[in-house]
Every structure is written in structure tokens, then in C-alpha cells.
Motif scaffolding. Structure first.
Motif, short mmCIF file in Angstrom:
data_model
loop_
_atom_site.label_atom_id
_atom_site.label_comp_id
_atom_site.label_asym_id
_atom_site.label_seq_id
_atom_site.Cartn_x
_atom_site.Cartn_y
_atom_site.Cartn_z
N ILE A 194 48.60 54.63 48.42
CA ILE A 194 48.61 53.17 48.42
C ILE A 194 49.95 52.70 47.83
O ILE A 194 50.42 53.24 46.83
CB ILE A 194 47.44 52.63 47.56
CG1 ILE A 194 46.09 53.06 48.14
CG2 ILE A 194 47.52 51.10 47.40
CD1 ILE A 194 45.68 52.41 49.42
N GLN A 195 50.54 51.69 48.49
CA GLN A 195 51.83 51.20 48.02
C GLN A 195 51.74 49.83 47.34
O GLN A 195 52.62 49.45 46.59
CB GLN A 195 52.83 51.14 49.19
CG GLN A 195 53.38 52.52 49.55
CD GLN A 195 53.76 52.62 51.01
OE1 GLN A 195 53.78 51.63 51.73
NE2 GLN A 195 54.05 53.83 51.45
N GLU A 196 50.66 49.11 47.67
CA GLU A 196 50.55 47.75 47.15
C GLU A 196 49.13 47.48 46.67
O GLU A 196 48.16 47.75 47.38
CB GLU A 196 50.91 46.76 48.28
CG GLU A 196 51.05 45.33 47.81
CD GLU A 196 51.31 44.39 48.97
OE1 GLU A 196 51.08 44.77 50.14
OE2 GLU A 196 51.71 43.25 48.70
N ILE A 197 49.00 46.97 45.46
CA ILE A 197 47.70 46.64 44.89
C ILE A 197 47.64 45.13 44.67
O ILE A 197 48.53 44.56 44.03
CB ILE A 197 47.51 47.32 43.51
CG1 ILE A 197 47.49 48.84 43.63
CG2 ILE A 197 46.25 46.81 42.82
CD1 ILE A 197 46.16 49.40 44.00
N ILE A 198 46.63 44.49 45.24
CA ILE A 198 46.44 43.06 44.98
C ILE A 198 45.29 42.93 43.98
O ILE A 198 44.15 43.29 44.29
CB ILE A 198 46.10 42.28 46.27
CG1 ILE A 198 47.23 42.45 47.28
CG2 ILE A 198 45.87 40.80 45.96
CD1 ILE A 198 46.93 41.86 48.64
N LEU A 199 45.56 42.44 42.80
CA LEU A 199 44.50 42.25 41.81
C LEU A 199 43.85 40.88 42.05
O LEU A 199 44.41 39.85 41.67
CB LEU A 199 45.06 42.34 40.39
CG LEU A 199 45.70 43.68 39.99
CD1 LEU A 199 46.31 43.58 38.60
CD2 LEU A 199 44.65 44.79 40.02
N ALA A 200 42.68 40.90 42.71
CA ALA A 200 41.96 39.65 42.96
C ALA A 200 40.88 39.50 41.90
O ALA A 200 39.69 39.33 42.20
CB ALA A 200 41.37 39.65 44.37
N VAL A 201 41.32 39.60 40.64
CA VAL A 201 40.41 39.48 39.49
C VAL A 201 40.44 38.02 39.04
O VAL A 201 41.49 37.39 39.07
CB VAL A 201 40.86 40.44 38.38
CG1 VAL A 201 40.03 40.26 37.12
CG2 VAL A 201 40.79 41.88 38.86
N ASN A 202 39.28 37.50 38.65
CA ASN A 202 39.21 36.08 38.28
C ASN A 202 40.04 35.77 37.05
O ASN A 202 40.18 36.61 36.16
CB ASN A 202 37.76 35.69 38.04
CG ASN A 202 36.97 35.66 39.32
OD1 ASN A 202 37.39 35.04 40.31
ND2 ASN A 202 35.84 36.36 39.35
N PRO A 203 40.58 34.55 36.99
CA PRO A 203 41.37 34.17 35.83
C PRO A 203 40.47 33.83 34.64
O PRO A 203 39.78 32.81 34.64
CB PRO A 203 42.15 32.94 36.30
CG PRO A 203 41.36 32.37 37.42
CD PRO A 203 40.53 33.48 38.00
N SER A 204 40.41 34.73 33.67
CA SER A 204 39.65 34.51 32.43
C SER A 204 40.31 35.43 31.41
O SER A 204 41.13 36.28 31.77
CB SER A 204 38.19 34.89 32.63
OG SER A 204 38.08 36.28 32.87
N VAL A 205 39.95 35.28 30.15
CA VAL A 205 40.56 36.13 29.13
C VAL A 205 40.32 37.60 29.48
O VAL A 205 41.23 38.43 29.46
CB VAL A 205 39.99 35.80 27.73
CG1 VAL A 205 40.56 36.73 26.68
CG2 VAL A 205 40.28 34.36 27.37
N GLU A 206 39.05 37.89 29.85
CA GLU A 206 38.69 39.28 30.16
C GLU A 206 39.40 39.74 31.44
O GLU A 206 39.85 40.89 31.53
CB GLU A 206 37.18 39.41 30.35
CG GLU A 206 36.37 39.21 29.08
CD GLU A 206 36.13 37.74 28.77
OE1 GLU A 206 36.43 36.90 29.64
OE2 GLU A 206 35.68 37.43 27.66
N GLY A 207 39.47 38.84 32.43
CA GLY A 207 40.14 39.18 33.69
C GLY A 207 41.61 39.48 33.45
O GLY A 207 42.16 40.46 33.99
N ASP A 208 42.25 38.66 32.62
CA ASP A 208 43.67 38.86 32.33
C ASP A 208 43.89 40.20 31.62
O ASP A 208 44.81 40.95 31.96
CB ASP A 208 44.19 37.72 31.43
CG ASP A 208 44.16 36.37 32.16
OD1 ASP A 208 43.91 36.36 33.38
OD2 ASP A 208 44.38 35.34 31.50
N ALA A 209 43.00 40.49 30.66
CA ALA A 209 43.12 41.75 29.92
C ALA A 209 42.93 42.93 30.86
O ALA A 209 43.65 43.94 30.77
CB ALA A 209 42.08 41.80 28.81
#
Lengths: 198, 198
Positions: free
Chosen positions: B137-152
């Protein structure tokens, strides 16, 4: 759009059959249930399927654990000569909640509705007449909801019941806590008709 | 208060376990179900219990009919060198609905949350690293929700992933159809930071 497994589609379809549950709500419920343990899923599934074993009281038609419901099993209620006629189990429970009625009930199973094909034979009317004779009932309280069909049902019942029985219908008027301002003209009319010396 | 049969109580209790269903709603549902045929009750009960047979895709963790979900079975999606990391199946479906992403997914199973005892071992992080190496894999898209836990979680992932992989996070800002007037200051801040030459 992603193709979801059959079990998910089936569970969504099953939940949409519940009243007030649309496809979006059902889907949200199923998404939640995908995190449940197998034992929880089985217990919920079997609890719902168990409703098929629900028995009805052979006397009044209420839900029962045995052949008689908890009300018809109460000796001092059975001995009373007053019978309250209701449309369904929910109406019976509403009356029970008030704690004011001490006699036994009779569930009609609905009201007369020729448009929907509900005639006297579809309702428990013969059973009511038999019960009145057998138990020597002296007073009938018709706790049937006020609607065109309800009114017609009450008139019909009055015509087929023995004349020796005193037939009464519950009172209609302003509900407690209600405000005249927001009530419909029909209720106001009934409240005026049903006025009592103060 | 009237004593209701055990099957009714059991069904009410079962339905209150569903999200958004309180005791009153559950009771109303059960009252409705008392009019159902036995076959309907059984089919709904078994549809819900069948959720225990739900399989997860061995590649991405999505719900699947077989060992692979419908996305991971698509040849031209598997061959792409882009991977989208999401928290759960619902987020995956939201992205699929947009129809914009053509690669495959990886479901983490949540976000890091020390307070709830969710550490890296509770999430599918090792599987992600293995997959990246195996599939080149060459590219990772982090589609994690914006929250304190998501950011961490995103920061942690960035630190454990091979440096050769390009890691990106989905854009945050004003949602389409949204109005600046009603948006929270944090979203406005993000929208200003993420401005693009027009």
C-alpha cells in the motif's frame, strides 16, 4: 451502494414491522445489535417469538398466564355484579391504572365497523350476553371509546342486552389538566351536556 | 396495577435493549405484536437471533456473507494501492455511499480510548501494518472522526506506519449545505485552516 449480508437485511426488515420503526431506525438498531453477544441476540429473538404462547383469559379475554387472568382470579372482584366492557387489552389496562373500578371486565375485541367488515359476529357479543345471564350481572359500564363506531357499538349492545341490566356509558368531557382553549368543539359540547349540579 | 403475563414482560424487556426504545415504546410495540400471527412472531424472532451468524470480512472487517465482503471481492478495488482506515462499519458505509473512494477499507474497530481501556491491542492496528506491507500500500486515508480520541488514534497510527507510506487524513470544514451561522467555533477554525486557493 455496498451489498450487505442477508442476515442484516433480514433483521432490518423484521424490525420495520414494529410500529413506529422505519427503515433508518431499524438499520440503526441492527448496527447496534451487531455488537451484541450471540446469547443476547438469541434471548431477544426468543422473547419476541414467545409472544405466540400468550394466552387469553377464558373469562374476560385479557392476557393471562393461565386460563384466567389475574383480575378474574381475584375472588372479591368476581363476586361483584358490575361488568366493565372495553374494546381491547390496552383500554382495560388504562382503567386498571386508575384503580377505581373493582369489578371484572369483558373485552369486546374491537368495535363495530362495517367498512372494515367487523360485524357483531367478529366481536365477543354473544359471550357478553351469556356472561350477564350466568353471573347475574346487574350493571354494565360501557367503557368504549367515543367515536362513530364506538357510539354505534354501544347502541347495538344496549339493544341486545337484557332489559333488567342497567347499562351505563363512561362520562365524556374536559380531561383533568386539560384547557378549554385547546379542546375540540365536540368535547366542549359533551362537557356542557354532561354538566353536574355543583 | 394489573399483573401481566411473563411472556409480555419478557418481550417488553427484550425490546428495551434496542437503542432508542424505552419501556413505553417497547410496551406499545408488544401490544401491537399481540395481534400478530405466530408465524410472524417466529420469523421476526429468528431474524434477530440470526444476527449471531453475521460474518466479518477477513480482509477489512466489514460485514460479509462469505469470508470476504462485497468490496474486497471486487478485483479492481483490491489492486489499488490506496487504503481507507475507518472506525467502524457504519463509517465505511457512509464513505461507500459517497461513491468517491475506489480502493479498499480497513476497519479499526474503534479509536484509542485509555479511559475505556481501549489501547492499540484492542484495535486492528497490527493487521493494518501487516496489510500495508503485504499489499504494498502506498497511500493511507485516515477517515477517522474528528474527536480527541480520533486525533490521538491518527497520531499513533502515523507513528507506527512505515515511513514510505503516504498518510493523509480526510478534510475538515464546513459541511455542504451547512451555514457558518450555526457552526461551532472549532469547525470554523478548521475550515479557515484548511482553506484552498480559489
Amino acid at each position: 451502494m455496498i451489498q450487505l449480508p442477508g442476515v442484516i437485511k433480514g433483521a432490518v426488515e423484521a424490525l420495520t414491522r414494529l410500529p413506529g420503526v422505519g427503515e433508518k431506525t431499524a438499520f440503526r438498531m441492527v448496527m447496534n445489535m451487531t455488537n451484541w453477544k450471540a446469547s443476547e441476540l438469541i434471548s431477544v429473538g426468543s422473547a419476541l417469538a414467545s409472544l405466540q404462547n400468550l394466552k387469553l383469559c377464558r373469562d374476560c379475554g385479557m392476557f393471562a398466564d393461565d386460563s384466567l387472568c389475574s383480575i378474574c382470579q381475584t375472588e372479591n372482584r368476581k363476586s361483584l355484579k358490575t361488568l366493565c366492557v372495553v374494546e381491547n387489552a390496552s383500554d382495560l389496562m388504562a382503567i386498571e391504572k386508575s384503580g377505581h373500578f373493582k369489578g371484572v371486565f369483558h373485552i369486546l375485541g374491537g368495535v363495530l365497523n362495517p367498512l372494515l367488515g367487523v360485524g357483531p359476529d367478529e366481536l365477543k357479543m354473544d359471550e357478553l350476553r351469556e356472561k350477564i345471564v350466568k353471573r347475574e350481572i346487574q350493571e354494565i359500564i360501557l367503557a368504549v371509546n367515543p367515536s362513530v363506531e364506538g357510539d354505534a357499538t354501544c347502541s347495538y349492545l344496549k339493544s341486545i342486552l337484557p332489559e333488567t341490566v342497567q347499562v351505563e356509558r363512561i362520562g365524556f368531557g374536559v380531561p383533568i389538566g386539560g384547557s378549554l382553549e385547546y379542546l375540540d368543539p365536540m368535547t366542549i359540547t359533551k362537557a356542557l351536556e354532561n354538566r353536574k349540579r355543583f
